[in-house]
Design a protein around this motif. Structure first.
Motif, PDB file in Angstrom:
ATOM      1  N   ALA A  56      15.324  75.921  26.638  1.00 57.90           N
ATOM      2  CA  ALA A  56      14.864  76.900  25.647  1.00 57.90           C
ATOM      3  C   ALA A  56      16.035  77.621  25.004  1.00 57.90           C
ATOM      4  CB  ALA A  56      13.915  77.901  26.312  1.00 57.90           C
ATOM      5  N   VAL A  57      17.041  77.970  25.803  1.00 54.06           N
ATOM      6  CA  VAL A  57      18.223  78.648  25.257  1.00 54.06           C
ATOM      7  C   VAL A  57      18.969  77.738  24.299  1.00 54.06           C
ATOM      8  CG1 VAL A  57      20.471  79.625  25.858  1.00 54.06           C
ATOM      9  CG2 VAL A  57      18.463  80.192  27.235  1.00 54.06           C
ATOM     10  N   ILE A  58      19.164  76.474  24.691  1.00 51.38           N
ATOM     11  CA  ILE A  58      19.857  75.524  23.819  1.00 51.38           C
ATOM     12  C   ILE A  58      19.088  75.325  22.511  1.00 51.38           C
ATOM     13  CG2 ILE A  58      20.602  73.123  23.591  1.00 51.38           C
ATOM     14  CD1 ILE A  58      21.140  73.126  26.589  1.00 51.38           C
ATOM     15  N   GLY A  59      17.739  75.164  22.626  1.00 53.19           N
ATOM     16  CA  GLY A  59      16.933  75.000  21.417  1.00 53.19           C
ATOM     17  C   GLY A  59      17.008  76.205  20.506  1.00 53.19           C
ATOM     18  N   GLY A  60      17.019  77.413  21.102  1.00 51.27           N
ATOM     19  CA  GLY A  60      17.125  78.624  20.290  1.00 51.27           C
ATOM     20  C   GLY A  60      18.442  78.714  19.557  1.00 51.27           C
ATOM     21  N   LEU A  61      19.540  78.328  20.218  1.00 55.42           N
ATOM     22  CA  LEU A  61      20.843  78.355  19.576  1.00 55.42           C
ATOM     23  C   LEU A  61      20.917  77.354  18.427  1.00 55.42           C
ATOM     24  CD1 LEU A  61      23.159  78.681  22.708  1.00 55.42           C
ATOM     25  CD2 LEU A  61      22.584  80.458  21.049  1.00 55.42           C
ATOM     26  N   TRP A  67      19.162  77.887  10.854  1.00 51.61           N
ATOM     27  CA  TRP A  67      18.612  78.945   9.992  1.00 51.61           C
ATOM     28  C   TRP A  67      19.724  79.668   9.253  1.00 51.61           C
ATOM     29  CZ3 TRP A  67      19.059  84.340  10.044  1.00 51.61           C
ATOM     30  CH2 TRP A  67      18.177  85.008   9.211  1.00 51.61           C
ATOM     31  N   LEU A  68      20.815  79.970   9.953  1.00 54.40           N
ATOM     32  CA  LEU A  68      21.927  80.648   9.308  1.00 54.40           C
ATOM     33  C   LEU A  68      22.554  79.758   8.236  1.00 54.40           C
ATOM     34  CD1 LEU A  68      23.654  82.353  12.378  1.00 54.40           C
ATOM     35  CD2 LEU A  68      22.313  83.459  10.585  1.00 54.40           C
ATOM     36  N   ASN A  69      22.634  78.465   8.525  1.00 51.81           N
ATOM     37  CA  ASN A  69      23.223  77.547   7.555  1.00 51.81           C
ATOM     38  C   ASN A  69      22.368  77.418   6.312  1.00 51.81           C
ATOM     39  OD1 ASN A  69      25.254  75.470   6.844  1.00 51.81           O
ATOM     40  ND2 ASN A  69      23.492  74.093   6.972  1.00 51.81           N
ATOM     41  N   SER A  70      21.016  77.362   6.508  1.00 50.02           N
ATOM     42  CA  SER A  70      20.118  77.223   5.355  1.00 50.02           C
ATOM     43  C   SER A  70      20.050  78.490   4.534  1.00 50.02           C
ATOM     44  CB  SER A  70      18.704  76.845   5.836  1.00 50.02           C
ATOM     45  OG  SER A  70      18.151  77.892   6.613  1.00 50.02           O
ATOM     46  N   GLY A  71      20.371  79.635   5.133  1.00 49.29           N
ATOM     47  CA  GLY A  71      20.273  80.903   4.413  1.00 49.29           C
ATOM     48  C   GLY A  71      21.526  81.293   3.672  1.00 49.29           C
ATOM     49  N   GLN A  72      22.589  80.459   3.728  1.00 51.08           N
ATOM     50  CA  GLN A  72      23.814  80.794   3.045  1.00 51.08           C
ATOM     51  C   GLN A  72      23.596  80.810   1.545  1.00 51.08           C
ATOM     52  OE1 GLN A  72      26.823  78.053   4.311  1.00 51.08           O
ATOM     53  NE2 GLN A  72      27.051  78.985   6.329  1.00 51.08           N
ATOM     54  N   GLY A  73      24.056  81.877   0.916  1.00 51.87           N
ATOM     55  CA  GLY A  73      23.954  81.988  -0.527  1.00 51.87           C
ATOM     56  C   GLY A  73      22.642  82.577  -1.000  1.00 51.87           C
ATOM     57  N   ALA A  74      21.624  82.684  -0.137  1.00 49.80           N
ATOM     58  CA  ALA A  74      20.346  83.251  -0.534  1.00 49.80           C
ATOM     59  C   ALA A  74      20.376  84.754  -0.333  1.00 49.80           C
ATOM     60  CB  ALA A  74      19.209  82.646   0.289  1.00 49.80           C
TER      61      ALA A  74
END
Length: 214
Positions: A56-61, A67-74
């Motif tokens: 679960a920890v690995i999946g969350g990371l 998510w952080l990568n997809s949110g760049q520039g937005a």
């Protein structure tokens, strides 16, 4: 002297007859695995729980990184995109007299009505709104001149916001209308195109005979 009879001592049992053949083998020794303590149910439960938590920890990371990568520039949540939204006609619109042929998208004004409208055309015919037409520009969002290209997905979302903010009048209820969005490409943005447009269009062609704005 005790006169009671004393029973004689029992004799030794006769020896058992020897078997016809006797085979001998070395005593089996316990293997190392057999000497280990068996895993208890409690111990197995804690091992399984540890594995589940670790996954679960690995999946969350991994999810957080994506998510952080997809949110760049937005823009961040709650952060307003700089620009100006227009939903009310402010004269002047397209100059009179109308109709006018060959009007380019950069010249479109809020409230303009178009005959035989094609949103991908390089020029359109602007007509009076009481003349038969198939589309009307009902909302415009203008980005700042010095802004960087925000990407197609943000432009689509901003065009949708413009359509949702459009204020239509009673005449809009008399026609079957659809919203249609238009936004700049990366190349037209580099050429100075900073506007996102929202139109109402009639699927039946030039059937609208009035302005659908208040």
């Amino acid at each position: 002297m005790n006169n009671q009879d004393v029973p004689p001592k029992p004799g030794s049992p006769p020896p058992a007859p020897a078997p016809e053949s006797v085979s001998w083998s070395q005593p089996q020794t316990e293997t190392e695995g057999a000497r280990r303590k068996p895993v208890t149910k409690k111990r197995a439960f804690w091992i399984a729980l540890f594995v589940v938590v670790l996954l679960a920890v690995i999946g969350g990371l991994v999810w957080l990184a994506l998510w952080l990568n997809s949110g760049q520039g937005a823009p961040e949540a709650g952060e307003e995109t700089p620009g100006v939204l227009e939903t009310t006609i402010t004269p002047p619109a397209s100059p009179l007299p109308l109709p006018r042929e060959g009007v380019t998208p950069a010249e479109y004004a809020l409230g303009d009505c178009f005959a035989d409208f094609d949103p991908e055309a390089l020029a359109s015919k602007v007509v009076p709104c009481d003349a038969p037409h198939s589309a009307q520009l009902v909302a415009v969002f203008r980005y700042p001149e010095d802004g960087a290209y925000p990407g197609a997905e943000e432009l689509k979302a901003k065009a949708l916001e413009a359509c949702q903010a459009a204020k239509l009048g009673p005449a809009a209820n008399e026609y079957q209308l659809n919203y249609q969005r238009s936004f700049p490409s990366d190349s037209s943005w580099d050429s100075g195109d900073r506007r996102v447009d929202c139109y109402v269009t009639a699927p039946g062609g030039n059937v609208i005979n009035a302005s659908v704005l208040p």
